[in-house]
Scaffold this motif. Structure first.
Motif, PDB file in Angstrom:
ATOM      1  N   PRO A   6       2.500  28.289  -9.857  1.00  0.00           N
ATOM      2  CA  PRO A   6       2.728  29.665  -9.160  1.00  0.00           C
ATOM      3  C   PRO A   6       2.756  29.434  -7.538  1.00  0.00           C
ATOM      4  CG  PRO A   6       0.248  29.270  -9.832  1.00  0.00           C
ATOM      5  CD  PRO A   6       1.135  27.938 -10.421  1.00  0.00           C
ATOM      6  N   PRO A   7       2.885  30.238  -6.708  1.00  0.00           N
ATOM      7  CA  PRO A   7       3.079  30.028  -5.328  1.00  0.00           C
ATOM      8  C   PRO A   7       1.832  29.672  -4.767  1.00  0.00           C
ATOM      9  CG  PRO A   7       4.051  32.195  -5.802  1.00  0.00           C
ATOM     10  CD  PRO A   7       3.471  31.550  -7.271  1.00  0.00           C
ATOM     11  N   SER A   8       0.650  30.043  -5.350  1.00  0.00           N
ATOM     12  CA  SER A   8      -0.630  29.897  -4.691  1.00  0.00           C
ATOM     13  C   SER A   8      -0.855  28.498  -5.032  1.00  0.00           C
ATOM     14  CB  SER A   8      -1.767  30.634  -5.224  1.00  0.00           C
ATOM     15  OG  SER A   8      -1.869  30.405  -6.761  1.00  0.00           O
ATOM     16  N   ASP A   9      -0.155  27.673  -5.850  1.00  0.00           N
ATOM     17  CA  ASP A   9      -0.564  26.177  -6.151  1.00  0.00           C
ATOM     18  C   ASP A   9       0.621  25.130  -5.538  1.00  0.00           C
ATOM     19  OD1 ASP A   9      -1.968  24.347  -7.336  1.00  0.00           O
ATOM     20  OD2 ASP A   9      -0.891  24.210  -9.051  1.00  0.00           O
ATOM     21  N   VAL A  10       1.273  25.879  -4.888  1.00  0.00           N
ATOM     22  CA  VAL A  10       2.329  24.922  -4.354  1.00  0.00           C
ATOM     23  C   VAL A  10       1.799  24.439  -2.844  1.00  0.00           C
ATOM     24  CG1 VAL A  10       4.692  24.633  -3.083  1.00  0.00           C
ATOM     25  CG2 VAL A  10       4.424  26.099  -5.279  1.00  0.00           C
ATOM     26  N   ILE A  12       2.089  21.634   0.747  1.00  0.00           N
ATOM     27  CA  ILE A  12       3.255  20.838   1.574  1.00  0.00           C
ATOM     28  C   ILE A  12       3.313  19.373   0.952  1.00  0.00           C
ATOM     29  CG2 ILE A  12       3.401  20.063   3.956  1.00  0.00           C
ATOM     30  CD1 ILE A  12       1.848  22.058   4.973  1.00  0.00           C
ATOM     31  N   GLY A  13       4.363  18.799   0.932  1.00  0.00           N
ATOM     32  CA  GLY A  13       4.796  17.449   0.386  1.00  0.00           C
ATOM     33  C   GLY A  13       5.147  17.855  -1.037  1.00  0.00           C
ATOM     34  N   ASP A  14       5.060  18.925  -1.793  1.00  0.00           N
ATOM     35  CA  ASP A  14       5.647  19.037  -3.086  1.00  0.00           C
ATOM     36  C   ASP A  14       7.247  19.371  -2.906  1.00  0.00           C
ATOM     37  OD1 ASP A  14       2.925  19.258  -4.221  1.00  0.00           O
ATOM     38  OD2 ASP A  14       3.114  21.213  -4.712  1.00  0.00           O
ATOM     39  N   PHE A  15       7.778  18.767  -4.036  1.00  0.00           N
ATOM     40  CA  PHE A  15       9.084  18.894  -4.111  1.00  0.00           C
ATOM     41  C   PHE A  15       9.673  20.362  -5.016  1.00  0.00           C
ATOM     42  CE2 PHE A  15       8.675  14.726  -2.984  1.00  0.00           C
ATOM     43  CZ  PHE A  15       9.948  14.412  -2.223  1.00  0.00           C
ATOM     44  N   VAL A  16      10.347  21.284  -4.603  1.00  0.00           N
ATOM     45  CA  VAL A  16      10.461  22.202  -5.200  1.00  0.00           C
ATOM     46  C   VAL A  16      12.069  22.304  -5.704  1.00  0.00           C
ATOM     47  CG1 VAL A  16      10.811  25.054  -5.196  1.00  0.00           C
ATOM     48  CG2 VAL A  16       9.048  23.545  -4.180  1.00  0.00           C
ATOM     49  N   TYR A  17      12.222  22.699  -7.022  1.00  0.00           N
ATOM     50  CA  TYR A  17      13.560  22.759  -7.689  1.00  0.00           C
ATOM     51  C   TYR A  17      14.329  23.970  -7.460  1.00  0.00           C
ATOM     52  CZ  TYR A  17      16.995  21.305 -11.434  1.00  0.00           C
ATOM     53  OH  TYR A  17      18.242  21.278 -11.826  1.00  0.00           O
ATOM     54  N   GLU A  51       7.247  33.954  -7.418  1.00  0.00           N
ATOM     55  CA  GLU A  51       7.038  33.794  -9.032  1.00  0.00           C
ATOM     56  C   GLU A  51       6.910  32.149  -9.073  1.00  0.00           C
ATOM     57  OE1 GLU A  51      11.298  33.468  -8.250  1.00  0.00           O
ATOM     58  OE2 GLU A  51      10.198  35.319  -8.252  1.00  0.00           O
ATOM     59  N   ALA A  52       6.559  31.674 -10.063  1.00  0.00           N
ATOM     60  CA  ALA A  52       6.354  30.245 -10.501  1.00  0.00           C
ATOM     61  C   ALA A  52       7.733  29.635 -10.544  1.00  0.00           C
ATOM     62  CB  ALA A  52       5.790  30.204 -11.863  1.00  0.00           C
ATOM     63  N   ARG A  53       7.720  28.557  -9.743  1.00  0.00           N
ATOM     64  CA  ARG A  53       8.766  27.591  -9.733  1.00  0.00           C
ATOM     65  C   ARG A  53       8.525  26.254 -10.304  1.00  0.00           C
ATOM     66  NH1 ARG A  53      13.571  29.247  -6.901  1.00  0.00           N
ATOM     67  NH2 ARG A  53      13.262  31.295  -5.969  1.00  0.00           N
ATOM     68  N   ILE A  54       9.631  25.454 -10.445  1.00  0.00           N
ATOM     69  CA  ILE A  54       9.209  24.172 -11.082  1.00  0.00           C
ATOM     70  C   ILE A  54       9.236  23.231  -9.809  1.00  0.00           C
ATOM     71  CG2 ILE A  54      10.526  22.010 -12.151  1.00  0.00           C
ATOM     72  CD1 ILE A  54      12.046  24.156 -13.696  1.00  0.00           C
ATOM     73  N   THR A  55       8.084  22.677  -9.707  1.00  0.00           N
ATOM     74  CA  THR A  55       7.763  21.399  -8.883  1.00  0.00           C
ATOM     75  C   THR A  55       7.534  20.207  -9.281  1.00  0.00           C
ATOM     76  OG1 THR A  55       5.390  22.276  -8.625  1.00  0.00           O
ATOM     77  CG2 THR A  55       7.067  23.602  -7.492  1.00  0.00           C
ATOM     78  N   TYR A  56       7.524  19.322  -8.325  1.00  0.00           N
ATOM     79  CA  TYR A  56       7.233  17.756  -8.561  1.00  0.00           C
ATOM     80  C   TYR A  56       6.147  17.458  -7.497  1.00  0.00           C
ATOM     81  CZ  TYR A  56       7.642  12.801  -8.163  1.00  0.00           C
ATOM     82  OH  TYR A  56       7.233  11.360  -8.282  1.00  0.00           O
ATOM     83  N   ARG A  57       5.028  16.771  -7.685  1.00  0.00           N
ATOM     84  CA  ARG A  57       3.976  16.501  -6.931  1.00  0.00           C
ATOM     85  C   ARG A  57       3.937  15.233  -6.910  1.00  0.00           C
ATOM     86  NH1 ARG A  57      -0.709  20.130  -7.101  1.00  0.00           N
ATOM     87  NH2 ARG A  57       0.744  21.176  -6.013  1.00  0.00           N
TER      88      ARG A  57
END
Length: 62
Positions: A6-10, A12-17, A51-57
């Motif tokens: 979710p947006p609250s868990d993204v 800086i440094g994460d990669f968003v699809y 809304e929630a997005r696919i991310t890579y940390r």
């Protein structure tokens, strides 16, 4: 493999699809609530996520 966050868990440094590729979050701003964030990327317009997005940390070795 990415995770749906979710947006609250993204962070800086994460990669968003986005548009078939992962874009690195360079900075972010609040957009009123924790449920909305403005993500800032290099070479791309800012994106408001609601809304929630696919991310890579990346793995953080400390």
């Amino acid at each position: 493999m990415g995770s749906t966050r979710p947006p609250s868990d993204v962070r800086i440094g994460d990669f968003v699809y986005l548009d078939g590729v992962y874009q690195r979050v360079r900075d972010m701003r609040s957009s009123g609530t924790a449920a909305h964030r403005v993500l800032i990327f290099a070479g791309r317009e800012p994106l408001i996520i609601r809304e929630a997005r696919i991310t890579y940390r990346p793995i953080d070795f400390r």
